[in-house]
Structure formats: C-alpha cells, structure tokens
Design a protein around this motif. Structure first.
Motif, short mmCIF file in Angstrom:
data_model
loop_
_atom_site.label_atom_id
_atom_site.label_comp_id
_atom_site.label_asym_id
_atom_site.label_seq_id
_atom_site.Cartn_x
_atom_site.Cartn_y
_atom_site.Cartn_z
N ALA A 89 -0.98 11.17 -3.62
CA ALA A 89 -0.88 10.50 -2.33
C ALA A 89 -2.10 10.80 -1.45
N ALA A 90 -2.54 12.05 -1.44
CA ALA A 90 -3.70 12.43 -0.63
C ALA A 90 -4.96 11.70 -1.11
N ALA A 91 -5.13 11.62 -2.43
CA ALA A 91 -6.30 10.93 -2.98
C ALA A 91 -6.23 9.43 -2.71
N ALA A 92 -5.02 8.86 -2.79
CA ALA A 92 -4.86 7.43 -2.53
C ALA A 92 -5.17 7.10 -1.08
N ALA A 93 -4.71 7.95 -0.16
CA ALA A 93 -4.96 7.71 1.26
C ALA A 93 -6.45 7.71 1.58
N GLU A 94 -7.23 8.47 0.81
CA GLU A 94 -8.68 8.53 1.03
C GLU A 94 -9.37 7.20 0.66
N LEU A 95 -8.66 6.32 -0.05
CA LEU A 95 -9.23 5.03 -0.42
C LEU A 95 -9.03 3.96 0.65
N LEU A 96 -8.49 4.36 1.79
CA LEU A 96 -8.21 3.41 2.87
C LEU A 96 -9.46 2.64 3.29
N GLY A 97 -10.61 3.34 3.33
CA GLY A 97 -11.85 2.68 3.74
C GLY A 97 -11.74 2.13 5.14
N ALA A 114 1.95 7.09 3.05
CA ALA A 114 2.12 6.70 4.45
C ALA A 114 2.00 7.91 5.37
N GLU A 115 2.61 9.01 4.97
CA GLU A 115 2.57 10.23 5.80
C GLU A 115 1.17 10.81 5.89
N THR A 116 0.30 10.46 4.91
CA THR A 116 -1.04 11.02 4.84
C THR A 116 -2.09 10.12 5.50
N LEU A 117 -1.73 8.88 5.83
CA LEU A 117 -2.70 7.95 6.43
C LEU A 117 -3.21 8.50 7.76
N PRO A 118 -4.46 8.21 8.11
CA PRO A 118 -5.02 8.74 9.35
C PRO A 118 -4.32 8.18 10.59
N ARG A 119 -4.25 9.00 11.62
CA ARG A 119 -3.62 8.60 12.88
C ARG A 119 -4.66 8.41 14.00
N ASP A 120 -5.95 8.55 13.64
CA ASP A 120 -6.98 8.57 14.68
C ASP A 120 -7.66 7.23 14.90
N ARG A 121 -7.13 6.17 14.29
CA ARG A 121 -7.69 4.84 14.53
C ARG A 121 -6.58 3.80 14.37
N PRO A 122 -6.74 2.61 14.95
CA PRO A 122 -5.70 1.59 14.87
C PRO A 122 -5.44 1.14 13.43
N LEU A 123 -4.17 1.04 13.10
CA LEU A 123 -3.78 0.65 11.74
C LEU A 123 -2.46 -0.11 11.84
N THR A 124 -2.39 -1.23 11.13
CA THR A 124 -1.13 -1.97 11.03
C THR A 124 -0.58 -1.80 9.63
N VAL A 125 0.64 -1.29 9.52
CA VAL A 125 1.27 -1.05 8.23
C VAL A 125 2.45 -1.99 8.06
N VAL A 126 2.44 -2.75 6.97
CA VAL A 126 3.54 -3.64 6.61
C VAL A 126 4.30 -2.99 5.45
N THR A 127 5.63 -2.92 5.55
CA THR A 127 6.39 -2.27 4.49
C THR A 127 7.80 -2.83 4.40
N ALA A 128 8.37 -2.76 3.20
CA ALA A 128 9.78 -3.09 2.99
C ALA A 128 10.63 -1.82 2.97
N SER A 129 9.98 -0.67 3.09
CA SER A 129 10.65 0.63 2.94
C SER A 129 11.08 1.21 4.28
N LEU A 130 12.37 1.45 4.43
CA LEU A 130 12.84 2.09 5.67
C LEU A 130 12.28 3.50 5.84
N PRO A 131 12.21 4.33 4.79
CA PRO A 131 11.60 5.66 4.96
C PRO A 131 10.13 5.60 5.37
N VAL A 132 9.38 4.66 4.83
CA VAL A 132 7.97 4.51 5.22
C VAL A 132 7.88 4.12 6.69
N ALA A 133 8.69 3.14 7.09
CA ALA A 133 8.69 2.72 8.50
C ALA A 133 9.06 3.89 9.41
N GLY A 134 10.06 4.67 8.99
CA GLY A 134 10.48 5.82 9.79
C GLY A 134 9.40 6.88 9.90
#
Length: 259
Positions: A89-97, A114-134
């Motif tokens: 997950a950490a390696a995948a999040a680094e591919l955000l670019g 999702a938990e590893t994605l950066p919080r320091d810039r604007p990001l819109t996340v689309v998901t079907a997962s309730l845990p991801v949204a939470g």
C-alpha cells in the motif's frame, strides 16, 4: 478404485476445501492427522483439488482459491498477510504522481492505500467502499465521493447499476484496483459479476491504472474477468513474488514493483 474408496476420497476432498475456506490455509501434516490418512494421500488430494481450481498448493500445504461460490470477507482479509499489504500500500500510494482525481477500489489493500494517500494537497477520491470513504471522510484537502448502490455485506462496498451509472460519468486520473486473482493468461478476475462490473467501469474511467495485491493473487483465476494485464500502468506486490515471474508480467506492459 472401489465405490467406497471413491466416496471416501470425495468426502475427504470436500473436508479439505471446507477447512481451507474456514481457516485460510491448510498444511499436509495436520490434514493427514485430521483425516487419518497418509501424507502422500493428502498431497494427492491437494493436487486433484488444484487441478479443479479449488486450492493453490504451497510448500507443505495449500490455500483456497476464491471462486463464484467462495469469497473471503473484508474482516478476514484484514488479518492475513498484513505486513506485506502495508508495504504494498505504501509503495502504491507513492505512484500517485500529479493525479487529482483517484478511484480507490474495495478491499483491505486499497483501504490501506487510501489511509496512506497524502493529505497536504487537494485530492478527490471516488470509491464504492464504505471503509475507504470512512478512512478519508475527515481528511483535510480530500473530497470523497461515495458511489451509491447495494452494499455487499462481506466487503462493505456498493454494487449494481446505481454504482456503475454514477461511475460512468467520471474521467479519473488514476485508479487503484484490487482483484481476487491475476494471471498472465486471464488478466484480472473476481468472483462476483456485480463487483466485476464496477471494476470494469473504473478501469474504463481511469487514465492510469495501478493494481496492488499480495503474492498469493498471482496465478489465481476467478470467475469474472474485468481487465487485461496490458491495461495496467503498474503492478505493486511484494518480493514474495519471484523476480522471474514479475519479469513475465512486465513483458505484457506494466511496470512491476516488488517491495
């Protein structure tokens, strides 16, 4: 082989599959003791079950293959291969670019992404997962769009036409996709047709696609195919996938990252 032997063999193999699905894996020694047969008999049973696509053999045992009739729950996934999944997950999040709009799939590894994605810039996340949204709902700079639909109890994710219709209206920079199986021949697969439809639509909607999954997914084939290997920009897995096998996947197009 007598009719009695055949029935005993069939019953034994049913029991092996049942135990594997209940516990997540089985080993030859324990099964031999449990069933009262020789280890070689168990190995023969496991070979037969692997030939029928019900288990994958490992050194000294086997684990169940997810299929149209069997799928692990999110709760179970949250207890298996967890350190490996966190590295992936950490390696995948680094591919955000420079992606600004991101689809995050259902499943435990995507949830960790999702938990590893950066919080320091604007990001819109689309998901079907309730845990991801939470996990992202209260994050600064992250806007979460939860796809509506029927919630599947095992994975806490939405499916069906409401979900796919909403998703079809988006053009996304990046999709983080999970799968129950990935193989060079059959691509990415999942047991449930409704889940497959959501994943197919996410793959269509995204400019870049990253698959993230543990080594046990590789070579496994489930019921519904939703993407080819060549559609992926990258595959993120662990070093438990042999380098030679990773190279074979890379020849089909994606960058393969082992962590």
């Amino acid at each position: 082989m007598t009719a009695m032997d055949a029935r005993t063999s069939e019953e034994r193999r049913h029991e092996i599959v049942r135990v594997a699905r209940a516990t997540g894996s089985v080993d030859v020694t324990t099964l031999a003791a449990r069933l009262g047969v020789a280890k070689e008999t168990v190995r023969r049973d496991l070979r037969a079950l692997e030939d029928h696509g019900l288990v994958r053999r490992t050194h000294g045992g086997a684990y169940p293959v997810e299929s149209a009739g069997f799928e692990t729950t999110l709760a179970f996934r949250a207890t298996s291969h967890v350190p490996e999944k966190r590295r992936i997950a950490a390696a995948a999040a680094e591919l955000l670019g420079d992606a600004e709009t991101v689809f995050v799939d259902e499943g435990f590894t995507p949830q960790l992404i999702a938990e590893t994605l950066p919080r320091d810039r604007p990001l819109t996340v689309v998901t079907a997962s309730l845990p991801v949204a939470g996990a992202l709902a209260e994050a600064d700079n992250v806007s979460v769009l939860l796809l509506g639909g029927r919630v599947r109890s095992g994975t806490l994710a939405t499916v069906d036409h409401w979900t796919t219709k909403m998703l079809s209206g988006f053009v996304l920079d990046l999709a983080y996709i999970g799968a129950n199986g990935i193989s060079r021949e059959h691509g990415l697969t999942t047991p449930d047709p409704a889940v497959s439809e959501v994943k197919t639509q996410a793959v269509r909607a995204a400019r870049r696609i990253v698959f993230a999954g543990v080594h046990t997914k590789f070579g496994a084939v489930s019921f519904c195919r939703f993407a080819e290997i060549g559609a992926l920009e990258a595959i993120v897995t662990s070093t438990l996938l042999p380098a030679s096998e990773a190279h074979r996947y890379s020849l089909l197009g994606p960058q393969v990252i082992r962590v």
